[in-house]
Design a protein around this motif. Structure first.
Motif, PDB file in Angstrom:
ATOM      1  N   LEU A  91      -1.060  -6.504 -12.922  1.00 37.69           N
ATOM      2  CA  LEU A  91      -0.607  -5.685 -11.796  1.00 37.69           C
ATOM      3  C   LEU A  91      -0.937  -6.367 -10.473  1.00 37.69           C
ATOM      4  O   LEU A  91      -0.118  -6.357  -9.544  1.00 37.69           O
ATOM      5  CB  LEU A  91      -1.265  -4.301 -11.828  1.00 37.69           C
ATOM      6  CG  LEU A  91      -0.743  -3.280 -12.809  1.00 37.69           C
ATOM      7  CD1 LEU A  91      -1.574  -2.000 -12.716  1.00 37.69           C
ATOM      8  CD2 LEU A  91       0.727  -2.970 -12.544  1.00 37.69           C
TER       9      LEU A  91
ATOM     10  N   LYS B 274      -2.268  -1.735  -0.738  1.00 34.77           N
ATOM     11  CA  LYS B 274      -1.421  -1.060  -1.712  1.00 34.77           C
ATOM     12  C   LYS B 274      -2.259  -0.715  -2.936  1.00 34.77           C
ATOM     13  O   LYS B 274      -3.112  -1.490  -3.355  1.00 34.77           O
ATOM     14  CB  LYS B 274      -0.296  -2.031  -2.072  1.00 34.77           C
ATOM     15  CG  LYS B 274       0.747  -1.518  -2.981  1.00 34.77           C
ATOM     16  CD  LYS B 274       2.023  -2.379  -3.052  1.00 34.77           C
ATOM     17  CE  LYS B 274       1.867  -3.850  -3.036  1.00 34.77           C
ATOM     18  NZ  LYS B 274       3.129  -4.568  -3.310  1.00 34.77           N
TER      19      LYS B 274
ATOM     20  N   VAL C 154       2.210   2.785  -5.338  1.00 34.73           N
ATOM     21  CA  VAL C 154       3.347   2.381  -6.161  1.00 34.73           C
ATOM     22  C   VAL C 154       3.043   2.816  -7.596  1.00 34.73           C
ATOM     23  O   VAL C 154       1.933   2.615  -8.081  1.00 34.73           O
ATOM     24  CB  VAL C 154       3.542   0.845  -6.116  1.00 34.73           C
ATOM     25  CG1 VAL C 154       4.654   0.400  -7.054  1.00 34.73           C
ATOM     26  CG2 VAL C 154       3.798   0.371  -4.695  1.00 34.73           C
TER      27      VAL C 154
ATOM     28  N   VAL D 272      -1.559   0.237  -6.870  1.00 33.79           N
ATOM     29  CA  VAL D 272      -0.474   0.194  -7.845  1.00 33.79           C
ATOM     30  C   VAL D 272      -0.969   0.775  -9.169  1.00 33.79           C
ATOM     31  O   VAL D 272      -1.981   0.328  -9.711  1.00 33.79           O
ATOM     32  CB  VAL D 272      -0.001  -1.257  -8.073  1.00 33.79           C
ATOM     33  CG1 VAL D 272       1.183  -1.284  -9.039  1.00 33.79           C
ATOM     34  CG2 VAL D 272       0.357  -1.931  -6.755  1.00 33.79           C
TER      35      VAL D 272
ATOM     36  N   VAL E  92      -4.436  -3.877  -3.959  1.00 29.34           N
ATOM     37  CA  VAL E  92      -3.977  -5.151  -3.418  1.00 29.34           C
ATOM     38  C   VAL E  92      -4.016  -5.069  -1.897  1.00 29.34           C
ATOM     39  O   VAL E  92      -3.417  -4.175  -1.301  1.00 29.34           O
ATOM     40  CB  VAL E  92      -2.541  -5.471  -3.901  1.00 29.34           C
ATOM     41  CG1 VAL E  92      -2.075  -6.803  -3.358  1.00 29.34           C
ATOM     42  CG2 VAL E  92      -2.471  -5.437  -5.423  1.00 29.34           C
TER      43      VAL E  92
ATOM     44  N   GLN F 257      -1.336  -9.630  -9.892  1.00 25.68           N
ATOM     45  CA  GLN F 257      -0.471 -10.804  -9.719  1.00 25.68           C
ATOM     46  C   GLN F 257       0.956 -10.407  -9.347  1.00 25.68           C
ATOM     47  O   GLN F 257       1.585 -11.034  -8.500  1.00 25.68           O
ATOM     48  CB  GLN F 257      -0.449 -11.636 -10.996  1.00 25.68           C
ATOM     49  CG  GLN F 257      -1.746 -12.374 -11.234  1.00 25.68           C
ATOM     50  CD  GLN F 257      -1.767 -13.108 -12.579  1.00 25.68           C
ATOM     51  OE1 GLN F 257      -0.857 -12.975 -13.381  1.00 25.68           O
ATOM     52  NE2 GLN F 257      -2.831 -13.883 -12.801  1.00 25.68           N
ATOM     53  N   GLU F 258       1.466  -9.357  -9.959  1.00 26.96           N
ATOM     54  CA  GLU F 258       2.846  -8.930  -9.713  1.00 26.96           C
ATOM     55  C   GLU F 258       3.028  -8.291  -8.341  1.00 26.96           C
ATOM     56  O   GLU F 258       4.155  -8.182  -7.853  1.00 26.96           O
ATOM     57  CB  GLU F 258       3.285  -7.935 -10.781  1.00 26.96           C
ATOM     58  CG  GLU F 258       3.419  -8.526 -12.163  1.00 26.96           C
ATOM     59  CD  GLU F 258       3.537  -7.470 -13.248  1.00 26.96           C
ATOM     60  OE1 GLU F 258       3.561  -6.250 -12.944  1.00 26.96           O
ATOM     61  OE2 GLU F 258       3.599  -7.867 -14.439  1.00 26.96           O
ATOM     62  N   ASN F 259       1.944  -7.864  -7.704  1.00 28.72           N
ATOM     63  CA  ASN F 259       2.060  -7.095  -6.459  1.00 28.72           C
ATOM     64  C   ASN F 259       1.423  -7.758  -5.245  1.00 28.72           C
ATOM     65  O   ASN F 259       1.280  -7.109  -4.218  1.00 28.72           O
ATOM     66  CB  ASN F 259       1.484  -5.699  -6.674  1.00 28.72           C
ATOM     67  CG  ASN F 259       2.351  -4.874  -7.579  1.00 28.72           C
ATOM     68  OD1 ASN F 259       3.357  -4.325  -7.140  1.00 28.72           O
ATOM     69  ND2 ASN F 259       2.020  -4.823  -8.865  1.00 28.72           N
ATOM     70  N   GLN F 260       1.064  -9.008  -5.358  1.00 33.15           N
ATOM     71  CA  GLN F 260       0.473  -9.693  -4.185  1.00 33.15           C
ATOM     72  C   GLN F 260       1.538 -10.183  -3.259  1.00 33.15           C
ATOM     73  O   GLN F 260       2.654 -10.406  -3.584  1.00 33.15           O
ATOM     74  CB  GLN F 260      -0.417 -10.844  -4.624  1.00 33.15           C
ATOM     75  CG  GLN F 260      -1.704 -10.331  -5.181  1.00 33.15           C
ATOM     76  CD  GLN F 260      -2.677 -11.451  -5.540  1.00 33.15           C
ATOM     77  OE1 GLN F 260      -2.301 -12.541  -5.922  1.00 33.15           O
ATOM     78  NE2 GLN F 260      -3.952 -11.161  -5.397  1.00 33.15           N
TER      79      GLN F 260
ATOM     80  N   LYS G 133      -0.291   2.392   0.765  1.00 31.65           N
ATOM     81  CA  LYS G 133       0.932   2.801   0.089  1.00 31.65           C
ATOM     82  C   LYS G 133       0.648   2.826  -1.412  1.00 31.65           C
ATOM     83  O   LYS G 133      -0.071   1.972  -1.922  1.00 31.65           O
ATOM     84  CB  LYS G 133       2.018   1.781   0.415  1.00 31.65           C
ATOM     85  CG  LYS G 133       3.328   1.980  -0.278  1.00 31.65           C
ATOM     86  CD  LYS G 133       4.299   0.896   0.171  1.00 31.65           C
ATOM     87  CE  LYS G 133       5.231   0.552  -0.969  1.00 31.65           C
ATOM     88  NZ  LYS G 133       6.119  -0.548  -0.653  1.00 31.65           N
TER      89      LYS G 133
ATOM     90  N   GLY H 248      -0.120   1.274 -13.044  1.00 34.35           N
ATOM     91  CA  GLY H 248       0.735   0.727 -14.090  1.00 34.35           C
ATOM     92  C   GLY H 248       0.978   1.732 -15.196  1.00 34.35           C
ATOM     93  O   GLY H 248       0.345   2.793 -15.244  1.00 34.35           O
TER      94      GLY H 248
END
Length: 192
Positions: free
Chosen positions: A187, A152, A23, A154, A142, A189-192, A21, A156
């Motif tokens: 990124l 995922k 993001v 991601v 991630v 850390q924020e998405n785990q 996915k 930023g």
């Protein structure tokens, strides 16, 4: 044509096998040079960074891969170009800068090789960014690429490196590298 076909096939496989996915795709500019700077956890990462985008993403690949029958010609068709292990040749630097200056998208792993995120980053990504007007987009992969698990990618917001451009000192390249790596780690850390 080859890129579109392979990208479509890989997109289907990655979404099915790894439930890939994306993001933050809106952070990747639709035009102009873009440097996608990502963490590197697996050999599966280069397609992950690019297959869900609508732009062709080019990568450096180790020189030995181009000598493998079938694989070598295929990755060349997909836009990869060779880099020598242990260092970057003048030719690969020229190719990278040309891609960015001509408005292309270059994917790069600042840490150089696969790792768990604790290796020191090399200055190549920051150097390319500072020598061009390319947008610098941090990317975090991630997940573990487990079959039918979740992976995922991601994207930023672009990193503003204007304060580092035009200074030319080695220290500024180091600082820009640190800024890029900090954005990637945040990124993750924020998405785990």
């Amino acid at each position: 044509m080859v890129y579109t076909i392979c990208s479509t096939i890989l997109r289907i496989l990655y979404v099915f096998l790894f439930r890939l996915k994306a993001v933050g795709k809106e952070h990747v500019p639709e035009q102009g040079g873009v440097l996608l700077c990502s963490n590197h956890i697996s050999n599966l990462d280069p397609p992950t960074v690019g297959i869900l985008l609508n732009r062709k993403v080019r990568f450096m690949a180790k020189e030995e891969l181009f000598k493998v029958p079938v694989l070598g010609p295929l990755i060349r068709q997909l836009g990869a170009y060779p880099v020598k292990r242990g260092g970057v040749s003048k030719e690969s630097i020229k190719t990278s800068l040309l891609i960015l200056r001509e408005g292309g998208v270059l994917g790069i792993f600042p840490e150089g090789s696969r790792n768990a995120g604790d290796a020191a980053a090399k200055n190549g990504a920051a150097s390319f960014a500072l020598r061009t007007d390319a947008a610098v987009v941090p990317v975090a992969i991630v997940g573990q690429y487990k079959l039918f698990g979740k992976t995922k990618v991601v994207y930023g917001p672009p990193i503003n490196l204007d304060n580092y451009r035009g200074k030319g000192a080695i220290g500024t390249v180091d600082e820009a590298t640190d800024k890029i790596m900090l954005a990637i780690r945040q990124l993750i850390q924020e998405n785990q």
